[in-house]
Design a protein around this motif. Structure first.
Motif, mmCIF file in Angstrom:
data_model
loop_
_atom_site.group_PDB
_atom_site.id
_atom_site.type_symbol
_atom_site.label_atom_id
_atom_site.label_comp_id
_atom_site.label_asym_id
_atom_site.label_seq_id
_atom_site.Cartn_x
_atom_site.Cartn_y
_atom_site.Cartn_z
ATOM 1 N N VAL A 1 5.381 2.627 0.377
ATOM 2 C CA VAL A 1 5.595 3.107 1.743
ATOM 3 C C VAL A 1 7.083 3.356 1.974
ATOM 4 O O VAL A 1 7.942 2.682 1.399
ATOM 5 N N THR A 2 7.371 4.311 2.811
ATOM 6 C CA THR A 2 8.763 4.670 3.099
ATOM 7 C C THR A 2 9.458 3.597 3.916
ATOM 8 O O THR A 2 10.627 3.267 3.684
ATOM 9 N N ASN A 3 8.747 3.037 4.884
ATOM 10 C CA ASN A 3 9.327 2.043 5.783
ATOM 11 C C ASN A 3 8.432 0.806 5.781
ATOM 12 O O ASN A 3 7.397 0.780 6.440
ATOM 13 N N LEU A 4 8.829 -0.220 5.020
ATOM 14 C CA LEU A 4 7.996 -1.411 4.888
ATOM 15 C C LEU A 4 7.855 -2.149 6.214
ATOM 16 O O LEU A 4 6.774 -2.629 6.547
ATOM 17 N N ALA A 5 8.935 -2.222 6.982
ATOM 18 C CA ALA A 5 8.877 -2.928 8.271
ATOM 19 C C ALA A 5 7.858 -2.284 9.200
ATOM 20 O O ALA A 5 7.080 -2.979 9.868
ATOM 21 N N ARG A 6 7.841 -0.963 9.243
ATOM 22 C CA ARG A 6 6.874 -0.267 10.093
ATOM 23 C C ARG A 6 5.443 -0.530 9.619
ATOM 24 O O ARG A 6 4.536 -0.748 10.438
ATOM 25 N N THR A 7 5.249 -0.521 8.304
ATOM 26 C CA THR A 7 3.917 -0.794 7.759
ATOM 27 C C THR A 7 3.460 -2.206 8.117
ATOM 28 O O THR A 7 2.299 -2.423 8.484
ATOM 29 N N ILE A 8 4.373 -3.169 8.029
ATOM 30 C CA ILE A 8 4.026 -4.551 8.389
ATOM 31 C C ILE A 8 3.615 -4.628 9.863
ATOM 32 O O ILE A 8 2.641 -5.300 10.217
ATOM 33 N N ARG A 9 4.362 -3.942 10.711
ATOM 34 C CA ARG A 9 4.016 -3.945 12.144
ATOM 35 C C ARG A 9 2.625 -3.339 12.365
ATOM 36 O O ARG A 9 1.843 -3.812 13.199
ATOM 37 N N HIS B 1 -2.709 8.836 -5.738
ATOM 38 C CA HIS B 1 -2.365 8.498 -4.357
ATOM 39 C C HIS B 1 -3.545 7.879 -3.607
ATOM 40 O O HIS B 1 -4.655 8.384 -3.620
ATOM 41 N N VAL B 2 -3.255 6.754 -2.990
ATOM 42 C CA VAL B 2 -4.237 6.072 -2.153
ATOM 43 C C VAL B 2 -3.583 5.800 -0.813
ATOM 44 O O VAL B 2 -2.446 5.344 -0.748
ATOM 45 N N ASP B 3 -4.276 6.095 0.244
ATOM 46 C CA ASP B 3 -3.743 5.871 1.580
ATOM 47 C C ASP B 3 -4.188 4.503 2.074
ATOM 48 O O ASP B 3 -5.350 4.124 1.925
ATOM 49 N N LEU B 4 -3.267 3.748 2.679
ATOM 50 C CA LEU B 4 -3.581 2.411 3.154
ATOM 51 C C LEU B 4 -4.695 2.433 4.192
ATOM 52 O O LEU B 4 -5.574 1.565 4.198
ATOM 53 N N ASP B 5 -4.683 3.429 5.074
ATOM 54 C CA ASP B 5 -5.747 3.528 6.078
ATOM 55 C C ASP B 5 -7.111 3.669 5.426
ATOM 56 O O ASP B 5 -8.100 3.074 5.885
ATOM 57 N N GLY C 1 -4.829 -2.885 -17.386
ATOM 58 C CA GLY C 1 -5.848 -2.108 -16.690
ATOM 59 C C GLY C 1 -5.821 -2.232 -15.190
ATOM 60 O O GLY C 1 -6.386 -1.394 -14.488
ATOM 61 N N ALA C 2 -5.162 -3.274 -14.663
ATOM 62 C CA ALA C 2 -5.163 -3.484 -13.210
ATOM 63 C C ALA C 2 -4.382 -2.412 -12.472
ATOM 64 O O ALA C 2 -4.636 -2.153 -11.293
ATOM 65 N N ALA C 3 -3.421 -1.770 -13.144
ATOM 66 C CA ALA C 3 -2.666 -0.691 -12.503
ATOM 67 C C ALA C 3 -3.567 0.496 -12.183
ATOM 68 O O ALA C 3 -3.237 1.325 -11.328
ATOM 69 N N GLU C 4 -4.700 0.563 -12.846
ATOM 70 C CA GLU C 4 -5.651 1.649 -12.605
ATOM 71 C C GLU C 4 -6.771 1.233 -11.656
ATOM 72 O O GLU C 4 -7.571 2.079 -11.246
ATOM 73 N N THR C 5 -6.881 -0.038 -11.321
ATOM 74 C CA THR C 5 -7.986 -0.495 -10.484
ATOM 75 C C THR C 5 -7.545 -0.995 -9.110
ATOM 76 O O THR C 5 -8.294 -0.870 -8.144
ATOM 77 N N VAL C 6 -6.357 -1.577 -9.021
ATOM 78 C CA VAL C 6 -5.859 -2.073 -7.741
ATOM 79 C C VAL C 6 -5.005 -0.991 -7.082
ATOM 80 O O VAL C 6 -4.037 -0.529 -7.676
ATOM 81 N N PRO C 7 -5.332 -0.570 -5.865
ATOM 82 C CA PRO C 7 -4.483 0.418 -5.188
ATOM 83 C C PRO C 7 -3.053 -0.109 -5.035
ATOM 84 O O PRO C 7 -2.837 -1.192 -4.489
ATOM 85 N N TYR C 8 -2.093 0.642 -5.568
ATOM 86 C CA TYR C 8 -0.681 0.299 -5.436
ATOM 87 C C TYR C 8 -0.065 1.330 -4.501
ATOM 88 O O TYR C 8 0.086 2.497 -4.848
ATOM 89 N N ILE C 9 0.251 0.885 -3.291
ATOM 90 C CA ILE C 9 0.663 1.801 -2.229
ATOM 91 C C ILE C 9 2.137 1.614 -1.923
ATOM 92 O O ILE C 9 2.565 0.521 -1.542
#
Length: 249
Positions: free
Chosen positions: A155-163, A82-86, A145-153
């Motif tokens: 989100v429950t609500n994509l529209a809210r995250t975009i805002r 788990h990686v948090d976008l913030d 290997g990129a699945a282990e190096t790039v944070p893949y986040i």
């Protein structure tokens, strides 16, 4: 363990060993295989006190569902991914460079997108939890290997995250075939999140409406469309090119 996921092959296992070894539950390796790559895996796994189980090729074939395992298969605890976008955004030392995948359900496409995102220095890949491919053995294998190096986040609500990204001053740029602004005449903003929609149907309506601008990829041949990972590679590469030129000024 409900969060137990499979990874197969040297790229995926090595990336996990070096980036997040504490998430590895156990490794299955082909008995008798003692080449340099395998010795490196075994040495690192032993240093990290990871359980190693030697198995024959039939067992590895069964565990990997006959995927190309190259003699090494691992089980990981995905809850430790788990990686948090913030956290990602607050620890950056340069303007954010993000990729948003809206409705990409094919694990091969997701793996390829993660691979190109890693190559172009994308800080995180964001996707909705529903109607999206999750991280699995196929994704890890394709991503090399990129699945282990790039944070893949997810989100429950994509529209809210975009805002929320827009509130942080990050430009939301969507890709669309039918727009007059083309990639090679578009000056990419310093802080940007590119959105790639699902093949066939593209971005969902609300996602599209939240974009600050829509940009097309010029087509100079006879084909009318490209695979989503190829399109992602083109826009991310152009963004990286523009950033590199800007840094030299």
């Amino acid at each position: 363990m409900s969060n137990q996921h499979l990874i197969i092959g040297f790229h995926a296992v090595n990336a996990r060993l070096w980036q997040n070894p504490f998430s590895i539950i156990e490794l299955y390796v082909l008995e008798g295989k003692q080449d340099a790559r395998m010795r490196n895996v075994l040495d690192k796994a032993q240093k990290e006190n990871i359980r190693i189980i030697f198995a024959d090729s039939a067992r590895l074939d069964s565990l990997s569902k006959h995927g190309r395992h190259q003699g090494v298969v691992g089980f990981i605890d995905a809850s430790k991914n788990h990686v948090d976008l913030d956290d990602v955004l607050e620890n950056l030392t340069e303007p954010p460079f993000l990729l948003i995948l809206d409705g990409i359900t094919d694990p091969h496409n997701l793996g390829a997108c993660l691979r190109v995102a890693d190559a172009m220095g994308v800080h995180a890949v964001i996707a909705p939890k529903d109607k999206s491919a999750g991280l699995n053995a196929t994704v890890s294998k394709v991503a090399c290997g990129a699945a282990e190096t790039v944070p893949y986040i997810t989100v429950t609500n994509l529209a809210r995250t975009i805002r929320e990204l827009k509130d942080r001053g990050i430009w939301i740029v969507g890709t669309d075939m039918n727009t007059s602004t083309d990639l090679y005449h578009f000056s990419t903003p310093p802080a940007v999140a590119w959105i790639m929609g699902a093949e066939g149907c593209g971005m969902r309506r609300l996602t599209r409406e939240l974009c600050d601008i829509l940009v097309s990829i010029p087509m100079f041949g006879t084909v009318e469309s490209m695979n989503v990972s190829v399109s992602a590679g083109i826009v991310l590469s152009e963004t990286r090119r523009q950033r590199t030129l800007a840094d030299k000024k």
